[in-house]
Design a protein around this motif. Structure first.
Motif, PDB file in Angstrom:
ATOM      1  N   MET A  96      -5.744 -14.839  13.338  1.00  0.00           N
ATOM      2  CA  MET A  96      -6.979 -14.060  13.121  1.00  0.00           C
ATOM      3  C   MET A  96      -6.654 -12.607  12.799  1.00  0.00           C
ATOM      4  O   MET A  96      -7.334 -11.985  11.973  1.00  0.00           O
ATOM      5  CB  MET A  96      -7.901 -14.178  14.335  1.00  0.00           C
ATOM      6  N   LEU A  97      -5.595 -12.047  13.427  1.00  0.00           N
ATOM      7  CA  LEU A  97      -5.214 -10.667  13.098  1.00  0.00           C
ATOM      8  C   LEU A  97      -4.813 -10.561  11.628  1.00  0.00           C
ATOM      9  O   LEU A  97      -5.151  -9.591  10.954  1.00  0.00           O
ATOM     10  CB  LEU A  97      -4.073 -10.193  14.013  1.00  0.00           C
ATOM     11  N   ASP A  98      -4.095 -11.576  11.131  1.00  0.00           N
ATOM     12  CA  ASP A  98      -3.744 -11.582   9.697  1.00  0.00           C
ATOM     13  C   ASP A  98      -5.016 -11.573   8.839  1.00  0.00           C
ATOM     14  O   ASP A  98      -5.091 -10.879   7.830  1.00  0.00           O
ATOM     15  CB  ASP A  98      -2.920 -12.834   9.347  1.00  0.00           C
ATOM     16  N   ALA A  99      -6.010 -12.366   9.262  1.00  0.00           N
ATOM     17  CA  ALA A  99      -7.259 -12.461   8.492  1.00  0.00           C
ATOM     18  C   ALA A  99      -8.028 -11.143   8.536  1.00  0.00           C
ATOM     19  O   ALA A  99      -8.570 -10.694   7.516  1.00  0.00           O
ATOM     20  CB  ALA A  99      -8.127 -13.596   9.035  1.00  0.00           C
ATOM     21  N   VAL A 100      -8.060 -10.514   9.704  1.00  0.00           N
ATOM     22  CA  VAL A 100      -8.773  -9.231   9.827  1.00  0.00           C
ATOM     23  C   VAL A 100      -8.076  -8.184   8.956  1.00  0.00           C
ATOM     24  O   VAL A 100      -8.720  -7.412   8.248  1.00  0.00           O
ATOM     25  CB  VAL A 100      -8.807  -8.745  11.303  1.00  0.00           C
ATOM     26  N   GLN A 101      -6.744  -8.218   9.008  1.00  0.00           N
ATOM     27  CA  GLN A 101      -5.991  -7.252   8.213  1.00  0.00           C
ATOM     28  C   GLN A 101      -6.258  -7.459   6.717  1.00  0.00           C
ATOM     29  O   GLN A 101      -6.466  -6.494   5.973  1.00  0.00           O
ATOM     30  CB  GLN A 101      -4.490  -7.388   8.515  1.00  0.00           C
ATOM     31  N   ALA A 102      -6.290  -8.713   6.276  1.00  0.00           N
ATOM     32  CA  ALA A 102      -6.547  -9.007   4.859  1.00  0.00           C
ATOM     33  C   ALA A 102      -7.949  -8.543   4.462  1.00  0.00           C
ATOM     34  O   ALA A 102      -8.149  -7.948   3.397  1.00  0.00           O
ATOM     35  CB  ALA A 102      -6.387 -10.506   4.603  1.00  0.00           C
ATOM     36  N   LEU A 103      -8.900  -8.792   5.347  1.00  0.00           N
ATOM     37  CA  LEU A 103     -10.286  -8.374   5.093  1.00  0.00           C
ATOM     38  C   LEU A 103     -10.373  -6.845   4.986  1.00  0.00           C
ATOM     39  O   LEU A 103     -11.034  -6.295   4.102  1.00  0.00           O
ATOM     40  CB  LEU A 103     -11.144  -8.877   6.260  1.00  0.00           C
ATOM     41  N   ALA A 104      -9.673  -6.170   5.886  1.00  0.00           N
ATOM     42  CA  ALA A 104      -9.700  -4.708   5.893  1.00  0.00           C
ATOM     43  C   ALA A 104      -9.084  -4.157   4.597  1.00  0.00           C
ATOM     44  O   ALA A 104      -9.608  -3.231   3.992  1.00  0.00           O
ATOM     45  CB  ALA A 104      -8.954  -4.181   7.110  1.00  0.00           C
ATOM     46  N   ARG A 105      -7.989  -4.758   4.183  1.00  0.00           N
ATOM     47  CA  ARG A 105      -7.340  -4.318   2.931  1.00  0.00           C
ATOM     48  C   ARG A 105      -8.260  -4.544   1.732  1.00  0.00           C
ATOM     49  O   ARG A 105      -8.371  -3.687   0.859  1.00  0.00           O
ATOM     50  CB  ARG A 105      -6.034  -5.075   2.705  1.00  0.00           C
ATOM     51  N   GLU A 106      -8.919  -5.730   1.725  1.00  0.00           N
ATOM     52  CA  GLU A 106      -9.866  -6.036   0.644  1.00  0.00           C
ATOM     53  C   GLU A 106     -10.933  -4.951   0.522  1.00  0.00           C
ATOM     54  O   GLU A 106     -11.413  -4.641  -0.552  1.00  0.00           O
ATOM     55  CB  GLU A 106     -10.624  -7.326   0.979  1.00  0.00           C
ATOM     56  N   ARG A 107     -11.322  -4.421   1.692  1.00  0.00           N
ATOM     57  CA  ARG A 107     -12.371  -3.399   1.722  1.00  0.00           C
ATOM     58  C   ARG A 107     -11.795  -1.995   1.619  1.00  0.00           C
ATOM     59  O   ARG A 107     -12.476  -1.028   1.921  1.00  0.00           O
ATOM     60  CB  ARG A 107     -13.205  -3.565   2.992  1.00  0.00           C
ATOM     61  N   HIS A 108     -10.535  -1.908   1.244  1.00  0.00           N
ATOM     62  CA  HIS A 108      -9.848  -0.636   1.028  1.00  0.00           C
ATOM     63  C   HIS A 108      -9.773   0.220   2.286  1.00  0.00           C
ATOM     64  O   HIS A 108      -9.769   1.452   2.199  1.00  0.00           O
ATOM     65  CB  HIS A 108     -10.500   0.141  -0.123  1.00  0.00           C
ATOM     66  N   ALA A 109      -9.735  -0.439   3.439  1.00  0.00           N
ATOM     67  CA  ALA A 109      -9.546   0.310   4.687  1.00  0.00           C
ATOM     68  C   ALA A 109      -8.098   0.782   4.752  1.00  0.00           C
ATOM     69  O   ALA A 109      -7.189   0.103   4.270  1.00  0.00           O
ATOM     70  CB  ALA A 109      -9.863  -0.581   5.880  1.00  0.00           C
ATOM     71  N   GLU A 110      -7.910   1.948   5.348  1.00  0.00           N
ATOM     72  CA  GLU A 110      -6.559   2.479   5.493  1.00  0.00           C
ATOM     73  C   GLU A 110      -6.045   2.320   6.920  1.00  0.00           C
ATOM     74  O   GLU A 110      -4.849   2.417   7.170  1.00  0.00           O
ATOM     75  CB  GLU A 110      -6.536   3.957   5.082  1.00  0.00           C
ATOM     76  N   GLN A 111      -6.970   2.139   7.845  1.00  0.00           N
ATOM     77  CA  GLN A 111      -6.595   1.974   9.253  1.00  0.00           C
ATOM     78  C   GLN A 111      -7.415   0.851   9.867  1.00  0.00           C
ATOM     79  O   GLN A 111      -8.606   0.695   9.546  1.00  0.00           O
ATOM     80  CB  GLN A 111      -6.903   3.249  10.068  1.00  0.00           C
ATOM     81  N   LEU A 112      -6.795   0.116  10.770  1.00  0.00           N
ATOM     82  CA  LEU A 112      -7.505  -0.863  11.588  1.00  0.00           C
ATOM     83  C   LEU A 112      -7.412  -0.378  13.035  1.00  0.00           C
ATOM     84  O   LEU A 112      -6.319  -0.090  13.521  1.00  0.00           O
ATOM     85  CB  LEU A 112      -6.833  -2.236  11.419  1.00  0.00           C
ATOM     86  N   TRP A 113      -8.572  -0.245  13.668  1.00  0.00           N
ATOM     87  CA  TRP A 113      -8.639   0.303  15.024  1.00  0.00           C
ATOM     88  C   TRP A 113      -9.071  -0.766  16.009  1.00  0.00           C
ATOM     89  O   TRP A 113      -9.816  -1.687  15.656  1.00  0.00           O
ATOM     90  CB  TRP A 113      -9.703   1.411  15.107  1.00  0.00           C
ATOM     91  N   LEU A 114      -8.679  -0.595  17.259  1.00  0.00           N
ATOM     92  CA  LEU A 114      -9.238  -1.428  18.333  1.00  0.00           C
ATOM     93  C   LEU A 114      -9.075  -0.698  19.660  1.00  0.00           C
ATOM     94  O   LEU A 114      -8.290   0.250  19.770  1.00  0.00           O
ATOM     95  CB  LEU A 114      -8.561  -2.803  18.371  1.00  0.00           C
ATOM     96  N   GLU A 115      -9.849  -1.136  20.632  1.00  0.00           N
ATOM     97  CA  GLU A 115      -9.667  -0.670  22.012  1.00  0.00           C
ATOM     98  C   GLU A 115      -9.261  -1.858  22.862  1.00  0.00           C
ATOM     99  O   GLU A 115      -9.732  -2.977  22.622  1.00  0.00           O
ATOM    100  CB  GLU A 115     -10.962  -0.108  22.605  1.00  0.00           C
ATOM    101  N   VAL A 116      -8.437  -1.606  23.852  1.00  0.00           N
ATOM    102  CA  VAL A 116      -8.014  -2.681  24.756  1.00  0.00           C
ATOM    103  C   VAL A 116      -7.911  -2.109  26.170  1.00  0.00           C
ATOM    104  O   VAL A 116      -7.521  -0.957  26.343  1.00  0.00           O
ATOM    105  CB  VAL A 116      -6.676  -3.304  24.265  1.00  0.00           C
ATOM    106  N   ARG A 117      -8.304  -2.931  27.140  1.00  0.00           N
ATOM    107  CA  ARG A 117      -8.210  -2.486  28.535  1.00  0.00           C
ATOM    108  C   ARG A 117      -6.755  -2.164  28.892  1.00  0.00           C
ATOM    109  O   ARG A 117      -5.843  -2.922  28.525  1.00  0.00           O
ATOM    110  CB  ARG A 117      -8.674  -3.605  29.485  1.00  0.00           C
ATOM    111  N   VAL A 118      -6.575  -1.111  29.648  1.00  0.00           N
ATOM    112  CA  VAL A 118      -5.239  -0.753  30.118  1.00  0.00           C
ATOM    113  C   VAL A 118      -4.596  -1.951  30.831  1.00  0.00           C
ATOM    114  O   VAL A 118      -3.402  -2.206  30.680  1.00  0.00           O
ATOM    115  CB  VAL A 118      -5.339   0.470  31.067  1.00  0.00           C
ATOM    116  N   SER A 119      -5.404  -2.729  31.580  1.00  0.00           N
ATOM    117  CA  SER A 119      -4.854  -3.848  32.363  1.00  0.00           C
ATOM    118  C   SER A 119      -4.584  -5.098  31.533  1.00  0.00           C
ATOM    119  O   SER A 119      -3.991  -6.054  32.042  1.00  0.00           O
ATOM    120  CB  SER A 119      -5.833  -4.214  33.488  1.00  0.00           C
ATOM    121  N   ASN A 120      -4.984  -5.122  30.262  1.00  0.00           N
ATOM    122  CA  ASN A 120      -4.833  -6.340  29.456  1.00  0.00           C
ATOM    123  C   ASN A 120      -3.447  -6.365  28.801  1.00  0.00           C
ATOM    124  O   ASN A 120      -3.281  -6.186  27.596  1.00  0.00           O
ATOM    125  CB  ASN A 120      -5.944  -6.428  28.403  1.00  0.00           C
ATOM    126  N   ALA A 121      -2.430  -6.608  29.667  1.00  0.00           N
ATOM    127  CA  ALA A 121      -1.041  -6.502  29.230  1.00  0.00           C
ATOM    128  C   ALA A 121      -0.738  -7.483  28.104  1.00  0.00           C
ATOM    129  O   ALA A 121       0.001  -7.164  27.169  1.00  0.00           O
ATOM    130  CB  ALA A 121      -0.111  -6.760  30.414  1.00  0.00           C
TER     131      ALA A 121
END
Ligand SMILES: CC(C)(COP(=O)(O)OP(=O)(O)OC[C@H]1O[C@@H](n2cnc3c(N)ncnc32)[C@H](O)[C@@H]1OP(=O)(O)O)[C@@H](O)C(=O)NCCC(=O)NCCS
Length: 159
Positions: A96-121
């Protein structure tokens, strides 16, 4: 023997758009995967806003996971990525990360951002190995047990 049975299995996982009807399957997975799950309203708002949202299905249509993202002018924000607990550890998040990255590139995004809990090792390790970098901390971003809050690590992947 049936020739179809002997043929090597291709990667038959498929990502398809998340629909309101799919929420009947998505919500139980969300509730099983998180202590503080998104509500039906959170998903509905994202779908109505037209955010990119897809579900990952196995052959036979079993729900394996899903993601919801938000497209900006030159960036994309991954809001939710979840794999059903029974199907974790099989590479579905990476798929799914590959798919999100491909989608972002298609839309000419330069950065992909996310937030993750500090505890979600586990998730943090997956994102780091994927190439995301820690770029900040949002204090008390998430609800936590006993009415407390937990910090989020902000991560970014250059595209
Ligand atoms: C975090 C989460 C999305 C990861 O999903 P996942 O499908 O288990 O992740 P993957 O299988 O793609 O990668 C995880 C591991 O499988 C390994 N892997 C990758 N491809 C594989 C394959 N074909 N076969 C077996 N293992 C594989 C990866 O190397 C990785 O190793 P690790 O267990 O040492 O970390 C999932 O655990 C989840 O939904 N957790 C609850 C919700 C959550 O925390 N979401 C993220 C919020 S920011």
């Amino acid at each position: 023997m049936n020739a179809a049975v002997r043929r090597p299995q291709p990667d038959a996982r498929a990502l398809v758009p998340m629909t309101v009807a799919a929420l009947a399957e998505v919500l139980p997975v969300e509730q099983a995967a998180y202590e503080f799950p998104w509500t039906r309203g959170n998903f509905i708002d994202s779908l109505h806003a037209g955010y990119p949202a897809q579900v990952l299905r196995a052959p036979g249509a079993k729900l394996l996971g899903y993601f919801v993202a938000m497209s900006g002018v030159d960036e994309m924000h991954l809001l939710n990525i979840t794999v059903a607990p029974a199907h974790q550890g099989c590479g579905h998040a990476l798929f799914m990360l590959d798919a999100v990255q491909a989608l972002a590139r298609e839309r000419h995004a330069e950065q992909l951002w996310l937030e993750v809990r500090v505890s979600n090792a586990r998730a943090r390790r997956i994102y780091e190995r994927y190439g995301f970098r820690n770029v900040g901390l949002r204090k008390s971003y998430y609800p936590a047990a006993q009415g407390l809050r937990e910090d989020a690590i902000v991560m970014s992947l250059g595209l």
